[in-house]
Design an enzyme around this catalytic site. Structure first.
Site, PDB file in Angstrom:
ATOM      1  N   HIS A   1       0.828  -1.211   0.000  1.00 41.77           N
ATOM      2  CA  HIS A   1       0.000   0.000   0.000  1.00 41.77           C
ATOM      3  C   HIS A   1       0.863   1.262   0.000  1.00 41.77           C
ATOM      4  CE1 HIS A   1      -2.713  -2.897   2.301  1.00 41.77           C
ATOM      5  NE2 HIS A   1      -3.453  -2.579   1.261  1.00 41.77           N
TER       6      HIS A   1
ATOM      7  N   GLN B   1     -18.158  -6.797  -0.779  1.00 37.77           N
ATOM      8  CA  GLN B   1     -17.305  -7.706  -1.540  1.00 37.77           C
ATOM      9  C   GLN B   1     -16.934  -8.968  -0.778  1.00 37.77           C
ATOM     10  OE1 GLN B   1     -14.421  -4.377  -1.889  1.00 37.77           O
ATOM     11  NE2 GLN B   1     -12.844  -5.935  -1.620  1.00 37.77           N
TER      12      GLN B   1
END
Length: 293
Positions: free
Chosen positions: A37, A61
């Site tokens: 990230h 999700q």
């Protein structure tokens, strides 16, 4: 760095940046930040006037029996890491802020989703498409940054941006790895020590697949079989979910590897399910370039 939890405040802040002629880079995450990230964040900071990161574990999700409740969350650490990376705005909405009522419309991804992770996770990429669309409208970025570790997600977002004419540049960034080759993931912290040792075989199997391609093997079925056999030999606790060879980003099966292809795999350990891939461009294989594997 400014931390924002309100959609209205986030949109207002972005309108001010746009009014002032600032370019906006955006890194969407589900938190528990790691070097993967942060590499996206640093690139976004370098390439834009203003950089936004979001931390939101999107319930849409996750399917039944998946790890939504146990998904690792570490907001205090995430805030510190984001600030160190140079993020200007950290958007951290709650579920109630993102989904205050039952939706009147549903987004459905109809291409690039019936293979790889999408094959065993029905509805997963519908949830991805929904939250990404909402976040794009909230942040209004010029560029959005995704890691190629989840190359299927990158392919789906690529289709979303093109189909809905979002004025956004998709920047797909190389997978960041541990010293033994394991792709960095928020789920790695859940692995036991023995599972962690076995997990290194994911990248070893992909490197083997690349060596076969370098040697001239083009039969997709044979590539799948050879990679599967090597991966299986390195596992005792892990169960192979899939090994596949597809065109990229279309994610279509072909008999012979040609053009741009992805070799992707997933292994389910008792503690976590891991994915990895390599992307191969015919005529551009280079052992010294280990960006995706």
């Amino acid at each position: 760095m400014k931390v924002i939890t309100s959609i209205q405040e986030m949109q207002q802040s972005m309108r001010e940046q746009i009014k002032n002629g600032k370019s906006i880079g955006y890194v969407p995450t589900m938190g528990c930040l790691h070097e993967g990230h942060l590499s996206l964040a640093r690139r976004a900071v370098k390439e834009n006037d203003v950089t936004v990161m979001s931390v939101f574990v999107n319930p849409l999700q996750f399917g039944p029996g998946e790890d939504y409740e146990s998904y690792p969350r570490s907001f205090e650490n995430d805030q510190q890491e984001a600030e160190r990376a140079g993020i200007d705005f950290l958007f951290v909405p709650t579920n109630a802020e993102m989904y205050p009522r039952e939706s009147s419309f549903l987004l459905k991804a109809v291409k690039r989703t019936d293979v790889l992770c999408g094959k065993s996770r029905p509805g997963h990429f519908d949830g991805v498409a929904t939250v990404v669309t909402k976040l794009f409208h909230i942040v209004m970025p010029d560029r959005v940054y995704f890691g190629l570790k989840d190359a299927q997600q990158v392919a789906v977002v690529d289709g979303l941006i093109n189909d809905f004419n979002f004025p956004i540049e998709l920047v797909a960034c190389p997978t960041i790895r541990e010293l033994d080759g394991l792709a960095k993931s928020s789920r790695n912290v859940k692995l036991t020590s023995s599972e962690r040792r076995e997990a290194s075989h994911l990248s070893k199997s992909l490197r083997f697949g690349r060596s076969l391609l370098q040697a001239g093997e083009r039969n997709s079925a044979k590539l799948r079989t050879e990679i599967t056999n090597l991966l299986q030999a390195g596992l005792s606790k892990g169960e192979i979910d899939y090994v596949d060879v597809l065109t990229y980003p279309e994610l279509a099966h072909v008999e012979r590897a040609a053009g741009r292809m992805i070799v992707a795999l997933a292994v389910r350990f008792p503690s976590a399910r891991l994915i990895d891939n390599m992307i191969w461009q015919e005529g551009e294989i280079d052992d010294a370039n280990d960006d995706e594997c």
